[in-house]
Motif scaffolding. Structure first.
Motif, PDB file in Angstrom:
ATOM      1  N   ALA A  18       1.388   7.036   0.529  1.00  0.00           N
ATOM      2  CA  ALA A  18       2.778   6.593   0.534  1.00  0.00           C
ATOM      3  C   ALA A  18       3.390   6.729   1.924  1.00  0.00           C
ATOM      4  CB  ALA A  18       3.590   7.401  -0.484  1.00  0.00           C
ATOM      5  N   ILE A  19       2.852   7.635   2.733  1.00  0.00           N
ATOM      6  CA  ILE A  19       3.330   7.793   4.102  1.00  0.00           C
ATOM      7  C   ILE A  19       2.689   6.762   5.003  1.00  0.00           C
ATOM      8  CG2 ILE A  19       3.429   9.387   6.053  1.00  0.00           C
ATOM      9  CD1 ILE A  19       3.444  11.679   4.076  1.00  0.00           C
ATOM     10  N   HIS A  20       1.370   6.615   4.874  1.00  0.00           N
ATOM     11  CA  HIS A  20       0.657   5.588   5.643  1.00  0.00           C
ATOM     12  C   HIS A  20      -0.657   5.290   4.932  1.00  0.00           C
ATOM     13  CE1 HIS A  20      -1.495   3.597   8.964  1.00  0.00           C
ATOM     14  NE2 HIS A  20      -0.275   3.281   9.390  1.00  0.00           N
ATOM     15  N   ALA A  21      -1.058   4.052   4.978  1.00  0.00           N
ATOM     16  CA  ALA A  21      -2.250   3.635   4.235  1.00  0.00           C
ATOM     17  C   ALA A  21      -3.505   4.362   4.698  1.00  0.00           C
ATOM     18  CB  ALA A  21      -2.444   2.115   4.377  1.00  0.00           C
ATOM     19  N   GLN A  22      -3.576   4.735   5.980  1.00  0.00           N
ATOM     20  CA  GLN A  22      -4.776   5.373   6.508  1.00  0.00           C
ATOM     21  C   GLN A  22      -4.692   6.893   6.530  1.00  0.00           C
ATOM     22  OE1 GLN A  22      -5.417   3.642  10.354  1.00  0.00           O
ATOM     23  NE2 GLN A  22      -5.978   1.631   9.546  1.00  0.00           N
ATOM     24  N   PHE A  23      -3.606   7.451   6.029  1.00  0.00           N
ATOM     25  CA  PHE A  23      -3.459   8.905   5.994  1.00  0.00           C
ATOM     26  C   PHE A  23      -4.087   9.439   4.718  1.00  0.00           C
ATOM     27  CE2 PHE A  23      -0.612  12.666   5.047  1.00  0.00           C
ATOM     28  CZ  PHE A  23      -1.246  13.495   5.963  1.00  0.00           C
ATOM     29  N   THR A  24      -4.987  10.418   4.867  1.00  0.00           N
ATOM     30  CA  THR A  24      -5.740  10.923   3.721  1.00  0.00           C
ATOM     31  C   THR A  24      -5.270  12.274   3.223  1.00  0.00           C
ATOM     32  OG1 THR A  24      -7.392  11.891   5.199  1.00  0.00           O
ATOM     33  CG2 THR A  24      -7.798   9.642   4.403  1.00  0.00           C
ATOM     34  N   GLY A  25      -4.397  12.941   3.963  1.00  0.00           N
ATOM     35  CA  GLY A  25      -3.899  14.220   3.491  1.00  0.00           C
ATOM     36  C   GLY A  25      -3.791  15.250   4.600  1.00  0.00           C
ATOM     37  N   VAL A  26      -3.375  16.467   4.211  1.00  0.00           N
ATOM     38  CA  VAL A  26      -3.130  17.534   5.181  1.00  0.00           C
ATOM     39  C   VAL A  26      -4.403  17.901   5.935  1.00  0.00           C
ATOM     40  CG1 VAL A  26      -2.378  19.933   5.440  1.00  0.00           C
ATOM     41  CG2 VAL A  26      -1.209  18.425   3.821  1.00  0.00           C
ATOM     42  N   GLN A  27      -5.554  17.825   5.260  1.00  0.00           N
ATOM     43  CA  GLN A  27      -6.805  18.189   5.918  1.00  0.00           C
ATOM     44  C   GLN A  27      -7.070  17.326   7.148  1.00  0.00           C
ATOM     45  OE1 GLN A  27     -10.246  17.993   3.397  1.00  0.00           O
ATOM     46  NE2 GLN A  27     -11.645  18.663   5.006  1.00  0.00           N
ATOM     47  N   GLN A  28      -6.701  16.060   7.071  1.00  0.00           N
ATOM     48  CA  GLN A  28      -6.890  15.164   8.215  1.00  0.00           C
ATOM     49  C   GLN A  28      -6.123  15.675   9.431  1.00  0.00           C
ATOM     50  OE1 GLN A  28      -5.622  11.143   7.467  1.00  0.00           O
ATOM     51  NE2 GLN A  28      -5.987  10.465   9.573  1.00  0.00           N
TER      52      GLN A  28
END
Length: 1021
Positions: free
Chosen positions: A255-265
């Motif tokens: 929902a923040i960005h299509a390529q963002f996978t989460g806090v671990q990234q």
């Protein structure tokens, strides 16, 4: 009285008797007087014309007027609009000089600037943003850095609010600069934490709105902050807007960005140093660096008090400790010379910062900042220097300040499950990797003295064994302790209150052992050798030898005198040679016993401090080298050589350091083995080992154990193993990653003496390609070695098309220096012009400008020759810049024009374009170029439109005034009209290019000798 009068006249900075006006201030005032004298009593139009005329005389006059107008803007609010207008109209360098001096004032003088001057600096920034002047973002970055964390004073809040206004009101402009966006987010996320009082409700809400807007709309720019973005977001997570953002990051990252996978990234991305540096003001950074580079351990108390009084004395300054700790851990990495000196180490400064925390929240955040790089530590991406201070502050505090060690160990145990439940496994893996790296890199020899220390509370030791069992000793010895010796951990997980009084300092005396009374060897950090050798009990192994071998080996074990040990080793080797059948059953136990007996030899440095002949001979006077001498003195055909190789091979399997010890012995042992054939035979005798892998692994161990020995044997390695060593990028990286300036100097001396050759033509480009991924210092060391070899620049030029100006700064700057020393030629100019011209790529324009200063006629002739070739080549055969460099093809007309136009835009007083050959080249292009090129480069080609007038002017200048006038009249030329039109044309040109980028000031080399070029006419640049 004169001094007092002089002080009161400063309108720029606050001056005192002790700090009068400096040279910069005097320079500004002198330039301001020049401007006032020029435009005094004139109308606006007349003043502008007069300033333009004065500026046209040269770069010195241009600088005087620009600085004078800048001073007028900063000190005279009533005339700032007029001064700014004049400044933009007469600028010849796209305002780069103004930006540079504005940044200098902010960086060096901000704390001393008068309040009215600071107001005018913000006004100037607004005007620069409104005019979209290239480079304005650098002024924003300078001002953002002056916003101090942990400071809610009126002046700091004023700057915070004004910068917030600039970014909010000019949001479309801000969106064009990704790097500035990330710094704005990082800065305001950090200071939101400080603005939690009722006085700052409005300010805090505006800061939240700006940060949320940028994070949601420009996430791809903000993500480059790295893992410290998560740390700052945790500090403000209770604010409702950030709470919603957190939910999206954890539960619905797309929902923040299509390529963002989460806090671990985010946690896997190391935070760039520029963000951590930005949270310390320049003045604060200067004082902190002084503390950790100049102050001796034991004399640091008064300096710490001085720093604390200035920056850490208010309740709000508690949060500043996190910024300081992150800077010390991730930015300031001291060299080996500083680590081994008596300067106060990093861990001691961090320990002092921890003891001065009076808030539970601040103490917890400070500990998180200390351990933050541990949580997702990756040895491939992260530096051991980031995690070293935390382990050392625990290790060195266990005796004088056990409460610090206890609270940090407790925090480390509890952070694994509590940092993030979904990432619990990853956090544990990161911390375990950190501890393993600490042991592998020999920061500590063992963690058992820390984890199993009886001074720790019984429950804490149980918690440590539960979480870090593999790093604890197998048996825990319980020792009876007095209650006062046991350190308990409170539920708040912070340093005990008795360590947090007003006078707390890391070196204060307490009931235990004060640091100041410890021995120097206990306080100085000394890397502990890691033998990589598992000790064994040879009591049961000795009987397997039997006979003389057992007797001699037992004598060797009991003897401590090195000379007698060598005699015994000689008897052992004689016995081995006389054995009828020296097989595997004998070689294995003998190798095990010898490795154990000689283990202390491998854990100490054998290379002498003074490398004279006597000391080198003494360095090989141990029993191990007796074995090597037997190997080297036996001929290759001697069958008794095989048992020696077999025994050494068995020992090598248990103690791999034997390899580089043999290399060292062959060099200094005075044996007749110039080609190191003994080492080669030794490698051949090993199972599943070829010469190259064996040599590289031995050199790697030598590099890790003793860099001086490693450097000492390097010439022999390159001489005797040329196929493996010369052009080997892995070996080169091994060298440049470990040496310091002294060892680099030694290598260069060997190169100049002809004893060392490290490169060959066929593999040179592959080495350069591999080096592009190395660290900055490693690349600069490599280029020093390349320069010492006097390698022709033509060998280096093929890599030029691959280099990016921003990503490969080390290689680009080194090539600029080489080209500067070489001078222009057709073969060098061709690839330089074939580079695509980009707005922020100053490589081509910088070298062309320097060549134009030193070799004007030669460079102009080469460019004309290039244009002539292009004019005689059919257009269908001309290539674009992307393929021109592959087969030594010429640059295209468009590339030549683009680079010359780039010179025109970013270089001041570019008289080179008035050179007759350049004018002729431009005229040829004007006649043959397409309409699209003429339109795109119209300003450049316009310089060649009046070439006949130029030639006529040059002819007339050689005549007396009356004859020139009559000659011009005869030719139908009105010089006054011609000059007037040209002056207006140039003013328009400069006005049109005022917003172009100009970072040439930082990249342009300063010529040793400047050629004097006569301008075409009085109004020419």
């Amino acid at each position: 009285m004169e001094q007092t009068a002089k002080l009161t006249q400063s309108k720029l900075v606050a001056t005192t008797v002790l700090e009068p006006k400096d040279d910069l201030n005097e320079r500004f005032e002198q330039c301001y007087n020049v401007v006032n004298n020029i435009r005094n009593g004139m109308s606006d139009r007349e003043a502008n014309d007069a300033l333009n005329s004065y500026v046209s005389k040269g770069p010195l006059q241009h600088e005087e007027v620009q600085l004078g107008l800048l001073y007028a803007i900063l000190t005279d609010p009533t005339a700032c609009v007029k001064s700014y207008r004049d400044m933009t109209l007469i600028s010849r360098d796209a305002m780069s000089l103004v930006l540079r001096h504005t940044n200098q004032l902010i960086f060096e003088k901000w704390l001393k600037l008068l309040d009215n001057t600071k107001v005018q600096v913000i006004w100037l920034l607004r005007s620069l943003v409104k005019s979209s002047v290239n480079g304005t973002e650098s002024v924003c970055l300078s001002l953002l850095r002056q916003i101090a964390g942990g400071d809610v004073s009126q002046k700091n809040i004023w700057l915070t609010e004004n910068m917030l206004d600039v970014f909010t009101e000019n949001r479309p402009w801000l969106d064009k600069f990704p790097s500035l966006i990330a710094t704005v987010v990082y800065t305001y996320l950090r200071v939101i934490e400080d603005h939690n009082g009722p006085l700052f409700v409005t300010l805090r809400q505006r800061e939240v709105e700006l940060c949320i807007g940028l994070l949601r709309e420009k996430w791809t720019d903000c993500i480059h902050i790295g893992r410290d973005l998560v740390r700052l977001l945790q500090n403000v997570a209770r604010i409702s807007d950030f709470e919603k953002l957190w939910k999206d990051m954890v539960q619905n990252p797309s929902a923040i960005h299509a390529q963002f996978t989460g806090v671990q990234q985010l946690m896997l991305m190391r935070t760039s140093r520029k963000f951590l540096i930005s949270r310390l003001t320049p003045d604060m950074e200067t004082k902190l660096v002084f503390l950790v580079t100049k102050v001796k351990f034991g004399q640091h108390k008064r300096f710490q008090d001085w720093f604390q009084r200035q920056y850490l004395s208010t309740p709000e300054s508690q949060s500043l400790r996190c910024d300081l700790i992150r800077y010390i851990c991730a930015v300031f990495h001291p060299p080996n010379e500083l680590i081994c000196s008596d300067i106060i180490p990093r861990w001691a400064v961090i320990g002092w910062l921890l003891t001065t925390c009076t808030s539970n929240v601040a103490a917890t955040n400070a500990k998180l900042a200390l351990f933050y790089d541990w949580l997702f530590f990756d040895p491939e991406k992260d530096s051991i220097m980031n995690i070293e201070p935390a382990i050392l502050v625990m290790f060195h505090s266990i005796r004088p300040h056990p409460a610090i060690t206890a609270t940090l160990l407790d925090f480390l145990c509890r952070i694994m499950p509590h940092f993030s439940l979904p990432l619990k496994v990853h956090v544990k893996q990161g911390i375990f990797t950190s501890l393993k790296t600490i042991l592998d890199k020999r920061v500590l020899q063992s963690l058992s003295p820390l984890f199993d220390n009886p001074k720790l509370d019984r429950d804490l030791r149980a918690l440590i064994r539960e979480n870090f069992l593999e790093f604890c000793s197998q048996e825990v010895k319980e020792e009876p302790l007095n209650n006062k010796d046991v350190i308990e951990i409170d539920n708040g997980n912070h340093v005990d209150n008795n360590l947090s009084d007003d006078h707390a300092a890391f070196s204060d005396e307490d009931d235990d052992v004060p640091i100041g009374k410890l021995k120097p060897s206990e306080t100085k950090f000394q890397p502990i050798q890691d033998s990589r050798y598992q000790h064994v009990d040879i009591t049961d192994i000795l009987p397997q030898l039997g006979g003389d071998l057992q007797d001699f080996t037992e004598q060797l074990q009991a003897e401590k005198d090195p000379e007698i040990q060598c005699e015994i080793m000689d008897r052992i080797m004689q016995t081995v040679l006389n054995e009828d059948e020296f097989d595997q059953d004998t070689a294995t136990p003998l190798a095990t016993c010898l490795c154990e007996i000689l283990s202390s030899h491998f854990s100490t440095s054998i290379f002498p401090q003074e490398t004279d002949e006597e000391s080198l001979e003494d360095s090989v006077g141990s029993p191990l080298f007796v074995m090597f001498r037997f190997l080297c003195t036996l001929s290759e055909e001697d069958p008794s050589r095989q048992p020696v190789l077999q025994l050494l091979g068995e020992m090598y399997g248990k103690q791999p350091r034997i390899g580089y010890h043999l290399l060292y012995f062959v060099k200094v042992g005075k044996v007749n083995d110039e080609k190191m054939s003994s080492y080669k035979d030794f490698c051949k005798s090993l199972d599943n080992k070829d010469l190259e892998s064996c040599l590289m692994s031995d050199l790697k161990l030598a590099q890790e154990d003793d860099i001086r020995l490693f450097t000492f044997i390097m010439p022999d390695i390159y001489t005797n193993f040329p196929r493996i060593a010369i052009g080997n990028s892995e070996l080169l990286n091994m060298i440049v990653s470990a040496i310091d300036g002294t060892q680099l100097q030694d290598l260069i001396c060997q190169i100049l003496q002809g004893h060392l050759v490290m490169f060959r033509k066929d593999s040179f480009l592959s080495v350069l390609n591999a080096s592009l991924d190395w660290e900055t210092l490693e690349q600069y060391f490599l280029w020093q070695l390349i320069t010492a070899h006097n390698i022709p620049v033509e060998y280096i030029m093929p890599i030029l098309p691959k280099l990016d100006f921003m990503s490969h700064a080390e290689a680009m700057s080194s090539m600029l220096v080489l080209l500067k020393m070489e001078g222009p030629s057709a073969d060098l100019l061709r690839p330089v012009l074939c580079r695509d011209c980009k707005k922020h790529d100053f490589f081509t324009v910088s070298i062309l400008k320097y060549w134009a200063q030193e070799f004007e006629d030669k460079l102009a002739d080469l460019i004309l020759s290039q244009v002539n070739k292009l004019s005689s080549t059919p257009k269908k055969r001309q290539r674009t810049g992307s393929t021109a460099s592959s087969k030594k093809e010429n640059a295209s007309v468009e590339q030549v024009l683009s680079h010359l136009d780039h010179m025109r835009q970013v270089c001041r007083n570019i008289s080179f374009l008035n050179n007759e050959n350049i004018q002729q080249a431009l005229q040829q292009i004007q006649q043959s170029a397409s309409e699209s090129l003429k339109t795109r480069y119209g300003d450049l080609l316009a310089l060649a439109e009046d070439i006949e007038d130029v030639r006529t002017t040059r002819v007339l200048r050689g005549l007396p005034v009356r004859k020139a006038a009559s000659a011009s009249a005869a030719m139908g030329i009105d010089n006054r009209i011609s000059r007037g039109n040209k002056s207006k044309k140039q003013a328009q040109d400069y006005s049109d290019s005022a917003t172009e980028s100009s970072e040439d000031e930082d990249l342009k080399p300063r010529a040793k000798k400047r050629k004097k070029v006569i301008p075409v006419d009085e109004d020419s640049d």
